[in-house]
Write a protein that holds these residues in place. Sequence first.
Motif, PDB file in Angstrom:
ATOM      1  N   GLY A  95      -4.179  -7.177  -6.091  1.00  0.00           N
ATOM      2  CA  GLY A  95      -3.891  -7.777  -4.907  1.00  0.00           C
ATOM      3  C   GLY A  95      -5.135  -7.769  -4.052  1.00  0.00           C
ATOM      4  N   ASP A  96      -5.208  -8.447  -2.815  1.00  0.00           N
ATOM      5  CA  ASP A  96      -6.429  -8.571  -2.295  1.00  0.00           C
ATOM      6  C   ASP A  96      -6.622  -7.891  -1.011  1.00  0.00           C
ATOM      7  OD1 ASP A  96      -4.639 -10.458  -0.989  1.00  0.00           O
ATOM      8  OD2 ASP A  96      -6.064 -10.912   0.145  1.00  0.00           O
ATOM      9  N   THR A  97      -5.570  -7.062  -0.638  1.00  0.00           N
ATOM     10  CA  THR A  97      -5.507  -6.143   0.850  1.00  0.00           C
ATOM     11  C   THR A  97      -5.466  -4.581   0.631  1.00  0.00           C
ATOM     12  OG1 THR A  97      -3.132  -6.416   1.383  1.00  0.00           O
ATOM     13  CG2 THR A  97      -4.590  -8.116   1.909  1.00  0.00           C
ATOM     14  N   LEU A  98      -5.467  -4.054   1.490  1.00  0.00           N
ATOM     15  CA  LEU A  98      -5.342  -2.646   1.630  1.00  0.00           C
ATOM     16  C   LEU A  98      -3.995  -2.346   1.459  1.00  0.00           C
ATOM     17  CD1 LEU A  98      -7.659  -1.373   4.498  1.00  0.00           C
ATOM     18  CD2 LEU A  98      -8.221  -2.107   2.290  1.00  0.00           C
ATOM     19  N   HIS A  99      -2.987  -3.184   1.832  1.00  0.00           N
ATOM     20  CA  HIS A  99      -1.637  -3.036   1.803  1.00  0.00           C
ATOM     21  C   HIS A  99      -1.295  -3.077   0.370  1.00  0.00           C
ATOM     22  CE1 HIS A  99      -0.877  -3.505   6.127  1.00  0.00           C
ATOM     23  NE2 HIS A  99      -1.721  -4.565   5.994  1.00  0.00           N
ATOM     24  N   ASP A 100      -1.654  -3.892  -0.472  1.00  0.00           N
ATOM     25  CA  ASP A 100      -1.655  -4.100  -1.989  1.00  0.00           C
ATOM     26  C   ASP A 100      -2.036  -2.684  -2.801  1.00  0.00           C
ATOM     27  OD1 ASP A 100      -1.029  -7.130  -2.564  1.00  0.00           O
ATOM     28  OD2 ASP A 100      -2.786  -7.006  -1.170  1.00  0.00           O
ATOM     29  N   VAL A 101      -3.151  -2.239  -2.375  1.00  0.00           N
ATOM     30  CA  VAL A 101      -3.453  -0.879  -2.709  1.00  0.00           C
ATOM     31  C   VAL A 101      -2.483   0.248  -2.348  1.00  0.00           C
ATOM     32  CG1 VAL A 101      -5.289   0.853  -2.986  1.00  0.00           C
ATOM     33  CG2 VAL A 101      -6.029  -1.654  -2.434  1.00  0.00           C
TER      34      VAL A 101
ATOM     35  N   PHE B 264       1.428  -9.514  -9.685  1.00  0.00           N
ATOM     36  CA  PHE B 264       0.278 -10.146  -8.740  1.00  0.00           C
ATOM     37  C   PHE B 264       0.851 -10.347  -7.512  1.00  0.00           C
ATOM     38  CE2 PHE B 264      -0.999 -10.964 -13.256  1.00  0.00           C
ATOM     39  CZ  PHE B 264      -2.217 -10.970 -13.195  1.00  0.00           C
ATOM     40  N   ASP B 265      -0.174 -10.316  -6.301  1.00  0.00           N
ATOM     41  CA  ASP B 265       0.015 -10.717  -5.070  1.00  0.00           C
ATOM     42  C   ASP B 265      -0.397 -12.275  -5.359  1.00  0.00           C
ATOM     43  OD1 ASP B 265      -0.199 -10.949  -2.266  1.00  0.00           O
ATOM     44  OD2 ASP B 265      -2.389 -11.172  -2.446  1.00  0.00           O
ATOM     45  N   ILE B 266      -0.137 -12.965  -4.283  1.00  0.00           N
ATOM     46  CA  ILE B 266      -0.087 -14.580  -4.404  1.00  0.00           C
ATOM     47  C   ILE B 266      -1.476 -15.060  -3.460  1.00  0.00           C
ATOM     48  CG2 ILE B 266       0.606 -16.764  -3.858  1.00  0.00           C
ATOM     49  CD1 ILE B 266       3.367 -15.909  -4.808  1.00  0.00           C
ATOM     50  N   ASP B 267      -1.432 -14.904  -2.274  1.00  0.00           N
ATOM     51  CA  ASP B 267      -2.481 -15.274  -1.365  1.00  0.00           C
ATOM     52  C   ASP B 267      -3.560 -14.607  -1.253  1.00  0.00           C
ATOM     53  OD1 ASP B 267      -1.002 -17.703   0.104  1.00  0.00           O
ATOM     54  OD2 ASP B 267       0.290 -15.895   0.735  1.00  0.00           O
ATOM     55  N   GLY B 268      -4.776 -15.085  -1.397  1.00  0.00           N
ATOM     56  CA  GLY B 268      -5.898 -14.454  -1.365  1.00  0.00           C
ATOM     57  C   GLY B 268      -6.114 -13.697  -2.818  1.00  0.00           C
ATOM     58  N   THR B 269      -5.297 -13.592  -3.674  1.00  0.00           N
ATOM     59  CA  THR B 269      -5.398 -13.068  -5.264  1.00  0.00           C
ATOM     60  C   THR B 269      -5.348 -14.163  -6.283  1.00  0.00           C
ATOM     61  OG1 THR B 269      -4.079 -11.113  -4.441  1.00  0.00           O
ATOM     62  CG2 THR B 269      -4.426 -11.385  -6.970  1.00  0.00           C
ATOM     63  N   LEU B 270      -4.175 -15.000  -6.132  1.00  0.00           N
ATOM     64  CA  LEU B 270      -4.159 -16.054  -7.124  1.00  0.00           C
ATOM     65  C   LEU B 270      -4.741 -17.432  -6.605  1.00  0.00           C
ATOM     66  CD1 LEU B 270      -0.711 -15.353  -8.714  1.00  0.00           C
ATOM     67  CD2 LEU B 270      -2.714 -14.712  -9.615  1.00  0.00           C
TER      68      LEU B 270
HETATM   69 MG   LIG Z   1      -2.683 -11.411  -0.526  1.00  0.00          MG
END
Ligand SMILES: [Mg+2]
Length: 229
Positions: A174-180, A7-13
């Motif tokens: 995650g919540d960003t393109l970087h996560d993808v 899991f990502d944290i900011d914007g995700t959790l």
């Molecule tokens: Mg994030």
Amino acid sequence: MIRVILFDIDGTLVDCRGAGRLAMERAWLEIYGIADAARGMKFGGRTDQFLFSELYRIHKVPVDATRHEQFIAVFIHLLHHYLAQTDGSLLPGVWGLLRRLREEVPGVVLGLLTGNARLAAELKLRCFDLWGFFAVGAFGDDHHCRNRLAEIALDRSERYLGRELEGREVLVVGDTLHDVRCAHSIGASCLAVGTGSVSWDQLREANAERVVRDLTEVKGCDLLGEMSA
Ligand SMILES: [Mg+2]
């Protein structure tokens, strides 16, 4: 079958209402005397190490190891302060999903793949009683590049499980393109969630294996079967 969920944290959790940005800017002002140093910088999906290096580059400040350590110490101290001030919140569906995953699928390892430095991640998650859910993690002070963080998280997950993992056994949330991108860089699939700074339409265009508006749409057991199909 998915064995590890990162899991990502900011914007995700969680939504910490910009506490990280406030702490970074205030710490930069205290140590280097420059106000509003991060103005215009995009934080979403970036690692803390990347953001720090951007501050040094933009403001043409030479890196001095001792002062950098002071800056980090002040940043962490101020993050603690701002997290208490800014009235952040847990994002929809997070608590229920983590609890279901822990209770209903105990063989699955929950981990973190975040741009937050380890101490910053711990401070943020402890605010919401989430820290104890995660057995492994890769953090923003492990490397400045998020794709490398994905490799580090995979490596630590393998050591935790005592065996090698194939990418398709790993899911990144995650919540960003970087996560993808970082998920795909290790052959993992990605569940993109539209609770952060990137629109649902943009996430859909990024070829995540699944995109949801928030984590209330996700049921733990179904997620594992669906994403590994
Ligand atoms: Mg994030």
